[in-house]
Design an enzyme around this catalytic site. Structure first.
Site, short mmCIF file in Angstrom:
data_model
loop_
_atom_site.label_atom_id
_atom_site.label_comp_id
_atom_site.label_asym_id
_atom_site.label_seq_id
_atom_site.Cartn_x
_atom_site.Cartn_y
_atom_site.Cartn_z
N GLU A 271 17.80 72.61 64.93
CA GLU A 271 19.12 72.35 65.50
C GLU A 271 19.04 72.29 67.03
O GLU A 271 19.73 71.47 67.66
CB GLU A 271 20.09 73.44 65.06
CG GLU A 271 20.42 73.43 63.58
CD GLU A 271 21.03 72.11 63.13
OE1 GLU A 271 22.03 71.68 63.74
OE2 GLU A 271 20.49 71.50 62.19
N TRP A 274 17.63 68.92 67.85
CA TRP A 274 18.67 67.89 67.74
C TRP A 274 19.44 67.78 69.07
O TRP A 274 19.74 66.68 69.55
CB TRP A 274 19.65 68.24 66.63
CG TRP A 274 19.36 67.64 65.29
CD1 TRP A 274 18.93 68.30 64.18
CD2 TRP A 274 19.52 66.26 64.90
NE1 TRP A 274 18.79 67.40 63.13
CE2 TRP A 274 19.16 66.16 63.55
CE3 TRP A 274 19.93 65.12 65.59
CZ2 TRP A 274 19.19 64.96 62.85
CZ3 TRP A 274 19.97 63.91 64.90
CH2 TRP A 274 19.60 63.83 63.54
N TRP A 302 38.09 48.27 62.34
CA TRP A 302 38.63 49.55 61.92
C TRP A 302 40.10 49.42 61.58
O TRP A 302 40.79 48.51 62.05
CB TRP A 302 38.44 50.59 63.02
CG TRP A 302 37.01 50.79 63.44
CD1 TRP A 302 36.42 50.35 64.59
CD2 TRP A 302 36.00 51.47 62.70
NE1 TRP A 302 35.10 50.71 64.62
CE2 TRP A 302 34.81 51.40 63.47
CE3 TRP A 302 35.97 52.13 61.48
CZ2 TRP A 302 33.61 51.97 63.05
CZ3 TRP A 302 34.78 52.70 61.05
CH2 TRP A 302 33.62 52.62 61.83
N ASN A 340 29.54 73.67 61.52
CA ASN A 340 28.77 72.43 61.64
C ASN A 340 28.86 71.55 60.40
O ASN A 340 29.02 70.33 60.50
CB ASN A 340 27.31 72.74 61.95
CG ASN A 340 26.51 71.48 62.23
OD1 ASN A 340 26.82 70.74 63.15
ND2 ASN A 340 25.49 71.21 61.42
N TRP A 358 35.48 55.80 64.85
CA TRP A 358 34.86 57.09 65.15
C TRP A 358 35.20 57.58 66.55
O TRP A 358 35.24 58.79 66.81
CB TRP A 358 33.35 57.01 64.99
CG TRP A 358 32.66 55.98 65.83
CD1 TRP A 358 32.40 54.68 65.50
CD2 TRP A 358 32.15 56.15 67.16
NE1 TRP A 358 31.76 54.02 66.54
CE2 TRP A 358 31.58 54.91 67.56
CE3 TRP A 358 32.10 57.23 68.04
CZ2 TRP A 358 30.99 54.73 68.80
CZ3 TRP A 358 31.50 57.06 69.29
CH2 TRP A 358 30.95 55.81 69.65
N TRP A 381 29.11 62.21 66.01
CA TRP A 381 30.09 61.26 65.49
C TRP A 381 29.43 59.93 65.12
O TRP A 381 29.77 59.32 64.10
CB TRP A 381 31.22 61.05 66.50
CG TRP A 381 32.30 62.05 66.29
CD1 TRP A 381 32.46 63.25 66.92
CD2 TRP A 381 33.36 61.97 65.33
NE1 TRP A 381 33.55 63.91 66.42
CE2 TRP A 381 34.13 63.15 65.44
CE3 TRP A 381 33.74 61.01 64.39
CZ2 TRP A 381 35.25 63.40 64.65
CZ3 TRP A 381 34.86 61.26 63.61
CH2 TRP A 381 35.60 62.43 63.73
#
Length: 489
Positions: A271, A274, A302, A340, A358, A381
């Site tokens: 993590e 990341w 969208w 998370n 998004w 996202w």
């Protein structure tokens, strides 16, 4: 001091103390950021408390903290000139707006004959320190992580600075200054709006000490929002009240020791990697702030109009009719924190069930999250929307009901944040509309009155999403079948 509100293991402070005979320490409450925030933003209170503790620590070490409230592009050169310094040190920031700000500061200082030195502190590896064999930045996480683990050495994780170096801390000629109050900067944060997490270096250390005995089970517990699985250190990492080196060093050492603790430590370190991956992506691809990492997906049409706006508002307020999604959104609205796993679930629901851009969800999280970080928020996202750095194709779509059944099986999390459903039995809690009428009656749940009916049918929305994405899908995805990935997990 900026995103490094600590004296311990502060690379920038350590370099200044090692380089200079006298070091003044400053912090600017940045009006270019603060002026846009609500007057009761709990993050400002956390920063204020952390800066206050930092000021006390510096005072006890023989120095002082100079605090300003204004635009740092003007405040820092002015302060540097008034103190007649030869250099200004700051931790390197990677957000586009921060890069622009630092260039402005550097030019102003150069005009004054003052050097400006930026120091790596937020990350273990930055910018172009980890590249592919072809010398290019990575665009997929797993090979980046392998390279990160292969390259990291003990010296990369070692702390910076020694207590004795603080003998070079200086007090301004006019003496120590009064620390500004929140009210003097136009903020009023009630106790109810404040974070429940302890602030400052001491708060970060308290949370780390609590987490280390639990780290061995992190990989088993991290996905369950009703379980104390995470470290809860993300906001401290965001504002630098603890260094990433401290956290990575603990995780890396436990991973190398192996045994019972190894798997949990490896997952937690992943993590942290990341986080560095998304910093790297933002550095090399600053355009992701406004556009898709995969340009083809900017062509997606969208949902828009009044119906989409109403769907978005229902999502924001936790009124979608899907209990786990609604519980998660109420959690972020009430506390500024979201688990998370639930960040992925709620993001997938907005984009792939409601068909909403998004970027609207990303902007909402940016306002609501205590630990908001541009690189991680944008990366997360875009991952959920399948427009970003993800090896899996667009038809990975989270099913909000199966996610609920799997990760909150007894409904403990849902019952906390959606109390109107508390009397439903576990089996009916995850999809109340599927429960027989008598069960809902017994639990005093009338759809449309006590709790909303689902705004969309997931199976229908899933088909619409596949059609929406198929128009711009990548060649790699076109050769894959639904069963090749966990498409509806």
């Amino acid at each position: 001091m900026r995103r490094d509100l600590r004296c311990t293991d502060n690379a920038t402070l350590a370099q200044a103390l090692a380089t200079c005979d006298a070091v003044y320490v400053a912090f600017v409450f940045d009006t270019t950021i603060l002026d846009a925030l609500p007057r009761d933003d709990r993050r400002v209170a956390f920063i204020h408390d952390s800066v206050g503790e930092l000021a006390t620590t510096l005072d006890e070490a023989g120095g002082a903290l100079l605090v300003r409230h204004g635009d740092p592009a003007a405040e820092i050169p002015s302060l540097a000139k008034s103190l007649d310094v030869q250099a200004v040190f700051a931790g390197r920031d990677y957000e586009p707006a921060a890069v622009t700000r630092d260039r402005s500061v550097a030019r102003a200082l150069e005009d004054l004959g003052i050097a400006f030195e930026v120091v790596k502190d937020q990350v273990i590896f930055e910018a172009s320190e980890i590249l592919t064999a072809q010398g290019e930045p990575y665009s997929v996480f797993t090979p980046y992580q392998r390279a990160w683990l292969k390259q990291v050495r003990p010296v990369d994780l070692a702390p910076h600075g020694r207590q004795a170096d603080r003998r070079h801390l200086a007090v301004p000629p006019g003496g120590k200054e009064r620390f500004p109050s929140l009210a003097s900067m136009g903020f009023e944060i009630s106790d109810a709006r404040r974070m429940t997490l302890p602030a400052g270096e001491s708060g970060a250390r308290q949370l780390l000490d609590d987490f280390l005995p639990r780290m061995a089970h992190y990989h088993e517990r991290r996905d369950y929002p009703a379980v104390r699985g995470p470290s809860y250190l993300s906001v401290h990492l965001r504002f630098g009240t603890i260094s990433v080196r401290t956290l990575a060093r603990e995780a890396h050492a436990a991973m190398l020791r192996g045994g019972e603790a190894g798997s949990g430590a490896q997952t937690w370190l992943s993590e942290l990697i990341w986080r560095e991956f998304y910093f790297m992506i933002l550095h090399h691809h600053p355009g992701v702030v406004a556009r898709a990492f995969k340009p083809a997906y900017d062509a997606i049409e969208w949902a828009s109009g009044k119906a989409a706006d109403a769907d978005f508002q229902a999502w924001c307020e936790g009124r979608t009719g899907y209990p786990l999604v609604d519980a998660a959104m109420r959690q972020i609205n009430q506390t500024g924190y979201m688990h998370n796993r639930l960040r992925m679930v709620t993001a997938s629901f907005l984009v792939k069930d409601l068909g909403i851009d998004w970027r609207r969800g990303e902007a909402y999280f940016a306002r609501a999250l205590n630990d908001f970080d541009l690189a991680a928020n944008n990366g997360g996202w875009q991952w959920a929307a399948s427009t970003g750095c993800d090896a899996q194709p667009y038809f990975r779509i989270f099913n909000p009901v199966t996610q609920s059944e799997k990760f909150d099986p007894q409904g403990r999390f849902i019952r906390k944040y959606v109390p109107e459903l508390a009397k439903l039995p576990d089996k009916a809690l995850h999809a109340p509309w599927r429960a027989d009428p008598q069960t809902r009656l017994d639990a005093q749940v009338e759809l449309g009155r006590d709790y909303p009916a689902p705004r969309v049918a997931h199976d229908v929305a899933r088909k619409e999403t596949l059609a929406r994405y198929a128009v711009v899908k990548s060649p790699a995805a076109s050769n894959m079948r639904d069963e090749d990935v966990n498409a509806d997990g």
